[in-house]
Design an enzyme around this catalytic site. Sequence first.
Site, PDB file in Angstrom:
ATOM      1  CE  LYS A 298      -4.464  -1.608   1.447  1.00  0.00           C
ATOM      2  NZ  LYS A 298      -5.476  -1.740   2.498  1.00  0.00           N
TER       3      LYS A 298
ATOM      4  NE  ARG B   1      -8.070  -7.895   0.645  1.00  0.00           N
ATOM      5  CZ  ARG B   1      -7.583  -7.082  -0.279  1.00  0.00           C
ATOM      6  NH1 ARG B   1      -6.520  -6.349  -0.019  1.00  0.00           N
ATOM      7  NH2 ARG B   1      -8.150  -7.001  -1.464  1.00  0.00           N
TER       8      ARG B   1
HETATM    9  C1  7PJ Z   1      -8.391  -4.030   2.001  1.00  0.00           C
HETATM   10  C2  7PJ Z   1      -9.493  -4.784   1.624  1.00  0.00           C
HETATM   11  C3  7PJ Z   1      -7.995  -4.024   3.376  1.00  0.00           C
HETATM   12  C4  7PJ Z   1      -9.837  -5.506   3.785  1.00  0.00           C
HETATM   13  C5  7PJ Z   1      -8.678  -3.783  -0.099  1.00  0.00           C
HETATM   14  C6  7PJ Z   1      -5.737  -3.075  -1.649  1.00  0.00           C
HETATM   15  C7  7PJ Z   1      -6.975  -2.275  -1.754  1.00  0.00           C
HETATM   16  N1  7PJ Z   1     -10.216  -5.526   2.502  1.00  0.00           N
HETATM   17  N2  7PJ Z   1      -9.667  -4.614   0.302  1.00  0.00           N
HETATM   18  N3  7PJ Z   1      -8.753  -4.777   4.211  1.00  0.00           N
HETATM   19  N4  7PJ Z   1      -7.876  -3.422   0.917  1.00  0.00           N
HETATM   20  N5  7PJ Z   1     -10.521  -6.227   4.675  1.00  0.00           N
HETATM   21  O1  7PJ Z   1      -5.729  -4.285  -1.688  1.00  0.00           O
HETATM   22  O2  7PJ Z   1      -4.681  -2.407  -1.570  1.00  0.00           O
HETATM   23  O3  7PJ Z   1      -7.048  -3.361   3.816  1.00  0.00           O
HETATM   24  S1  7PJ Z   1      -8.503  -3.246  -1.737  1.00  0.00           S
END
Ligand code: 7PJ
Length: 272
Positions: free
Chosen positions: A214, A248
């Site tokens: 990020k 994640r």
């Molecule tokens: C996140 C997400 C996060 C959760 C995305 C990316 C943007 N879901 N979906 N937490 N970020 N739970 O993957 O950089 O930080 S999309």
Amino acid sequence: MCLAFDRPMVMGILNVTPDSFSDGGRFNTLQRALQRVEQMVNEGADIIDIGGESTRPGAQPVSEAEEIERVAPLVEAVRSRFDIPISVDSSKAGVMRAAVAVGADMLNDVRALQEGAALQAAAELDVPVCLMHMQGEPRTMQADPVYTDVVADVMAFLSGRVQACMAAGIARDKLLIDPGFGFGKKLSHNLLLLKELHRFKTLDVPIMVGISRKGMIGAIVDKPVERRLYGSLAAVALALWQGADILRVHDVAATVDVLKVCQAVKQASAQN
Ligand code: 7PJ
């Protein structure tokens, strides 16, 4: 699917959006997406998170029909080929229903079930749900995010959403929370949330962290998205050390090694 954690889990990201920021467009054919899933499974992913809406800063909304068309065939294809839990990253009730109907095991909502009929859909579908904090909407969220006390504010929001979910009939043991790194947050906000992540343990639901590649990592190490692996791994280790339960990530193999080291140190005990 049951969320009994005997160790933290690694969730591998699969975006099927034409415009997602780090792997945008690369996996939007079914075959390539399935190859990517196979790779993440082989690397030790515990869950695959499939998303059809880009939530990168500035991203434009996508219609429910379009999102279902992106996500549902892929969920179905992954379900028929791999024995791995599938999470669906969506805020739309129709996408949630369509995805669970073809085999999704879990929901991941960056809008914490606040949109339309999402809360009711999640309650009816009776699958685990991750509730994430976001200030504002992706199109404008990074403009000028303001908090009184970022950790307290995000905790209060997530606590409120946990209560709302329970009032709608979702059992506490089906819920996860996520502070939402980069979602309506300045670097200083993101850093404090990571430093104080352990405080979210008091909410008494598992914690998910999405920090992989990020902007906050890029801002610290001053590198473009394809060179943020080492920085991401450092952030993962700090999150794990404070009790993160699901990570994640894009880089599954590297994250699995970090997780093993953190677990080994956590479990160290005095020996003669
Ligand atoms: C996140 C997400 C996060 C959760 C995305 C990316 C943007 N879901 N979906 N937490 N970020 N739970 O993957 O950089 O930080 S999309």
